[in-house]
Design an enzyme around this catalytic site. Structure first.
Site, PDB file in Angstrom:
ATOM      1  N   ASP A 176       0.844  -1.190   0.000  1.00 39.02           N
ATOM      2  CA  ASP A 176       0.000   0.000   0.000  1.00 39.02           C
ATOM      3  C   ASP A 176       0.883   1.243   0.000  1.00 39.02           C
ATOM      4  OD1 ASP A 176      -2.322   1.873   0.852  1.00 39.02           O
ATOM      5  OD2 ASP A 176      -3.273  -0.093   0.714  1.00 39.02           O
ATOM      6  N   HIS A 205      -3.652   6.127   3.468  1.00 34.75           N
ATOM      7  CA  HIS A 205      -4.381   4.936   3.035  1.00 34.75           C
ATOM      8  C   HIS A 205      -3.783   3.666   3.627  1.00 34.75           C
ATOM      9  CE1 HIS A 205      -5.870   1.923   0.073  1.00 34.75           C
ATOM     10  NE2 HIS A 205      -6.897   2.741  -0.066  1.00 34.75           N
ATOM     11  N   SER A 251     -11.193  -0.857  -0.578  1.00 35.52           N
ATOM     12  CA  SER A 251      -9.903  -0.787   0.111  1.00 35.52           C
ATOM     13  C   SER A 251     -10.063  -1.054   1.597  1.00 35.52           C
ATOM     14  CB  SER A 251      -9.274   0.610  -0.067  1.00 35.52           C
ATOM     15  OG  SER A 251      -8.661   0.749  -1.309  1.00 35.52           O
TER      16      SER A 251
END
Length: 783
Positions: A165, A230, A566
């Protein structure tokens, strides 16, 4: 210059980073990734221009030094000078490299023996307090808590979850090592140093961190540290330690924790402001295999508009080799629903995750004159009074002389008269409109408006973030109520209340519109997605925020609320880590089967799960259903999909035996592709779900094999079949009788129909059960 990747023989739209809060940083990322996704899949003009390609050469069965020599020889064969051409070697889990080549050079390498594929390096895109507690009570069978299987005497386990990620914010409390035992001795990874990250940032929880440099130099942020948030959010959702008093500026307050807080974390930073390059993703897969991870989680993927072949797909390639070595790989399904055929990361060896809601809502209501309250959904910190004392105006009645009624009604830029909007709350119609709520807010604020009530059904269950500005979203039905009030009042007035957290919200779960749908474009004979998990308004750890993201008078929040598949993926990878900890000898397919066959299909009102639009959800929406956290630890029976199944799959979709043997390191000497390889044979892969092409056929049969992993050696399972109208389902045998010596049993499913043709795809299920377990497999008959 776009990135490209080269692959060698061996063994992914409009997907988006869904920012449901409207966070400015994430909006920037979303815009950037859409641009990259649209432009990076095509090489630059001119056959002599250089770009990065991936050369994929299949299984790695030689020494690392030998592989490096093989790669160098390939480059030397087509280049006069290759000292700066090589970008990255892949040598642990599979063979290949990334290099800067012209199109002609790439084509030349593609013709060399041992090369599976050569393709441009693609740029892929990034696709909780309450969620885990909600899942705990979503169950259809009462399972007794056996201390030997449902609890861990230690506060830590040796299971290692790897996340590909945007990196990690190591200072977050979710990654505390408190209570964790020593790092597993089998761990071979490292904590890479950089200017803002050193070995002390790793600990007994965060045991490894790597980053991958941008071969084109567009991103000079060479560090494992997360600058986007994220990756930190995803990691804490999956394996974050329990943290009390977590909230997002007071919203969603509670104890934040991951699904497998006892597991270890290894981070591979493959994404930056410029997207997630395929060459970096393959590099991370290669390293993770060598490092010794047990589970890999990828909340990123291709767009439906960019669907490479399996041999050109970095995630499919890397996942194949990881699974072949016993690593579970979970990936997000994409954020391009509700259109069909949008699911990505749909290779059969990947655990593909769709999104669902939980029983929590964020409401910002509208109060009209006369104290009538209209439900709104948003995250805002409105400074307005709770009483309806602010003038309320409809966009259409505030138009400029030059604008049309439609433009003004929808509050398009330059369509409203500032003198009619200033100091007022504006009602705007966003139905069937191209402008987002955030864009309309900018228009209203610029003209001096003090609030926005936006009529739109497109957000569904998602509460978007609007900061300090009083803005909320309402349904079309409620919009008509407000409009009627405006038209019947001489001095219409209203206020917009700040957001409150609503718990025990019903119905939940729902499948949100954004979650990508099946059927798979890779093969309609494999049902995708596989499973659904919470992915809407999920609270989890965040990086230190910049000041422009912080409401006035507040300190930056250490948590954020965001949505997307996600967020769903780490719920499943966290669960997979727990299943692995309880069942350390199980392979990836056994863990996938346990998660899929224990899923539920009903919501907290005890009725069928629906979508945002109100329709009953199907396996194309949620796969096997919503994940459960207890029954997957004790599934009773498992479907084990072995490497031979996957090799057969490669044959069935058209790869020749020579290529298949290069891809896999475990091909038996006597293996060969069936003479009549066809896509219909994919249905016979020993998968936990069933998908059958019924076009032009009256009868179709498939076979499956199950393994008894329940506590009782001697037990009998009986089937319950839910079949669509006009379809007969026959099981042979009609009972599965396991003994101490018969742990594996096979059965045949015969689908027959008198229908002359299928007008639409049909769905059903087969559930094997005994007195303790229910093992459910959904099926789809495709037209």
């Amino acid at each position: 210059m776009p990135l490209y990747t080269i692959t060698c023989k061996s063994a992914s739209t409009k997907s988006q980073l869904t920012n449901m809060q409207g966070n400015k940083l994430l909006l920037h990322i979303f815009t950037l990734f859409v641009f990259l996704g649209a432009t990076s899949s095509s090489p630059e003009n001119g056959s002599n221009s250089k770009q990065v390609y991936i050369v994929y050469m299949g299984a790695a069965d030689s020494s690392n030094a030998s592989l490096r020599n093989d790669h160098a020889q390939l480059l030397n064969a087509v280049l006069r000078r290759n000292d700066k051409a090589l970008v990255r070697n892949y040598k642990h889990g599979f063979s290949g490299f990334a290099a800067r080549l012209s199109k002609e050079e790439a084509n030349s390498i593609a013709q060399k023996p041992g090369v599976v594929s050569v393709f441009p390096d693609p740029i892929l895109k990034l696709h909780t307090t309450r969620s885990w507690d909600f899942l705990k009570y979503q169950t259809h069978v009462k399972i007794d808590a056996n201390p030997k299987t449902l609890s861990n005497s230690s506060s830590s386990s040796d299971v290692i979850l790897g996340i590909l990620d945007t990196g990690i914010w190591p200072e977050a409390a979710s990654f505390s090592e408190e209570g964790m035992g020593p790092v597993p001795s089998r761990w071979k990874g490292t904590c890479v140093k950089s200017s803002d990250f050193n070995a002390s940032n790793c600990n007994r929880k965060l045991i490894g961190a790597r980053f991958y440099t941008d071969p084109n130099g567009e991103d000079d942020d060479n560090t494992p540290r997360d600058s986007l948030g994220h990756g930190t959010h995803v990691a804490s959702t999956a394996v974050g330690a329990a943290v009390t008093n977590a909230s997002y500026y007071g919203l969603a307050a509670g104890s934040a924790k991951g699904g497998s807080p006892e597991s270890r974390l290894a981070v591979y930073r493959v994404c930056s402001n410029f997207g997630c390059s395929g060459s970096a993703i393959l590099g991370a897969f290669d390293d993770a295999i060598a490092d010794g991870v047990d589970v890999l989680s990828l909340s990123l993927g291709a767009s439906p508009g960019f669907r490479p072949d399996l041999t050109n797909d970095p995630i499919a390639i890397g996942a194949f080799h990881a699974v072949e070595r016993g690593i579970v790989v979970a990936c997000s399904a994409g954020n391009d629903g509700p259109s069909s055929n949008t699911v990505v990361n749909d290779a059969p060896w990947i655990l593909t995750v769709a999104a669902s809601t939980i029983d929590r809502d964020f409401q910002s209501n509208v109060v009209l004159g006369g104290n009538k309250t209209i439900k709104g959904r948003a995250i805002n910190f409105s400074p307005l009074s709770n009483s309806a004392q602010y003038p309320l105006v409809y966009g259409e009645s505030s138009k400029t002389n030059e604008s049309s009624l439609t433009e003004a009604r929808q509050c398009h830029p330059d369509s409203l008269d500032a003198s009619k909007v200033k100091g007022k709350i504006v009602l705007c119609d966003g139905r069937n409109d191209e402008y987002s709520t955030i864009e309309i807010i900018d228009t209203v604020k610029t003209l001096g408006g003090i609030g926005l009530v936006h009529i739109t059904d497109s957000n569904g269950a998602i509460a978007s973030y609007y900061g300090d500005f009083p803005a909320t979203v309402i349904s079309s039905k409620d919009g008509a109520t407000i409009l009627q009030y405006i038209n019947s009042s001489n001095n219409p007035a209203a206020t917009i209340l700040p957001t409150t957290t609503v718990l025990d919200y019903k119905p939940a779960p729902l499948v949100p519109d954004f979650s990508s749908r099946g059927p798979s474009t890779l093969s309609s004979n494999i049902l995708k997605p596989d499973i659904a998990a919470p992915g809407v308004n999920i609270l989890a750890a965040w990086i230190e925020s910049s000041s422009d993201e912080v409401p006035k008078g507040r300190k930056p929040s250490q948590y954020n609320i965001i949505s997307g598949t996600s967020m769903a993926c780490p719920h499943v990878s966290g669960l997979a880590s727990t299943v692995k900890a309880r069942n350390p000898t199980w392979g990836p397919s056994a863990i996938k089967s346990a998660i899929m066959t224990s899923a539920i299909q009903s919501d907290n009102t005890k009725t069928a799960i629906t979508t945002d639009s109100g329709s009953v959800a199907t396996p194309y929406d949620y796969g096997a259903g919503e994940m459960t956290t207890s029954e997957s630890l004790q599934p009773g029976l498992i479907y084990e999909t072995d490497t031979i199944d996957y090799l057969n799959f490669l044959c069935y979709i058209g790869l020749d035996i020579a290529t298949v043997k290069v891809i896999s390191r475990t091909v038996p000497d006597n293996f060969s592709c069936p003479k009549d390889s066809s896509s219909d044979l994919v249905s016979n892969i020993n998968y936990p779900s069933i998908a059958v092409n019924f076009t032009g056929k009256g009868t179709v049969s498939v076979s499956r094999t199950v393994t008894n992993v329940g506590e009782e050696d001697e037990t009998v399972y009986s089937p319950v079949v839910e079949a669509p109208s006009g379809v007969k389902v026959t099981l042979t045998p009609d009972k599965l009788q396991f003994t101490k010596t018969s742990k594996k049993l096979s059965y045949k499913v015969i689908f027959s129909t008198t229908l002359t043709s299928l007008k639409e795809d049909l769905f059903g299920s087969i559930t094997w059960s005994n007195a303790r377990y229910m093992v459910r497999s959904p099926f789809v008959l495709t037209k």
